[in-house]
Write a protein that holds these residues in place. Structure first.
Motif: not given
Length: 244
Positions: A189, A70, A193-194, A228-229, A234, A231, A73-74
């Protein structure tokens, strides 16, 4: 993109012997296997940088090459939600996010509150399930200072105890110390959401008695991806630094 990750583990003969008399024997074995897999997922989710077919555990003790988690990915796909980090040709940490008596942010609470307000989109600001995910050591450092500063009278000691047992908070949000979460990093977050996506028909498992190692091995794999549903719900604060 769900890709194969291995979750191989084992139960030693000595552990099996300790549990053999227990009516819940099968449950105890399954709980140990599930705990091992769960900790692996947490470790990869918060430390994974890339996916490699052949991993190197010695060079990547936090499973950085098992899958892209996660946080990475961010950092790569949603840099606008990340403070204290920029991704260039090789990935570069930029200016530290500082806090301390002489800084703009006097403490972690101020740092968290301001970044949540600045980075999290307005439609998510008032969600009651927003939490602060943090390394347990960083969280303990804050509360140790509070408890250590308490006096020795009965009232002060009771107040210090209340701090320990109460829900820990940062910047007005519930704070959760997570295993394997990177130090000097904070993620704000909702936990929901994860996500971890698993390919419905991608699970494989084989249980093997290995007397040469005094164990029963559990070889298991799943096709998974870390997502991450939302972004914009968060903010990742990287490279936090306390300056006295």
């Amino acid at each position: 993109v769900c890709r194969k990750n291995n979750f191989d583990t084992c139960v030693t003969y000595s552990e099996l012997d300790q549990w053999a008399h227990d009516p819940a024997f099968q449950t105890l074995v399954n709980q140990q296997l599930a705990a091992s897999k769960g900790l692996t997922l947490i470790c990869v989710g918060f430390n994974g940088k890339e996916y490699k077919v052949t991993t190197d555990a010695a060079a990547n003790p936090l499973m950085q090459d098992v899958n892209r988690g996660w946080l990475w990915r961010l950092r790569e796909d949603h840099k606008e939600q990340v403070a204290g980090w920029a991704v260039g040709a090789v990935g570069t940490t930029i200016e530290a996010v500082k806090y301390g008596p002489a800084q703009e942010y006097k403490n972690l609470d101020a740092l968290v509150a301001d970044h949540a307000s600045e980075y999290i989109a307005e439609q998510f600001q008032n969600r009651p399930d927003l939490v602060v995910i943090i390394n347990k050591r960083t969280l303990d450092d804050k509360y140790f200072a509070l408890v250590n500063g308490a006096g020795t009278t009965a009232t002060e000691t009771q107040a210090a105890g209340d701090i320990c047992v109460a829900t820990k908070r940062l910047g007005g949000f519930e704070a959760i110390g997570v295993p394997y979460f990177p130090e000097n990093t904070i993620l704000i977050t909702p936990l929901s959401n994860l996500s971890i996506y698993m390919h419905k028909y991608g699970k494989r498992r084989k249980v093997v008695d290995e007397p040469e190692y005094d164990r029963v091995a559990n070889y298991e794999s799943d096709n998974i991806d870390f997502v991450v549903e939302e972004p914009e719900a968060c903010v990742l604060i990287d490279n936090i630094e306390f300056v006295a």
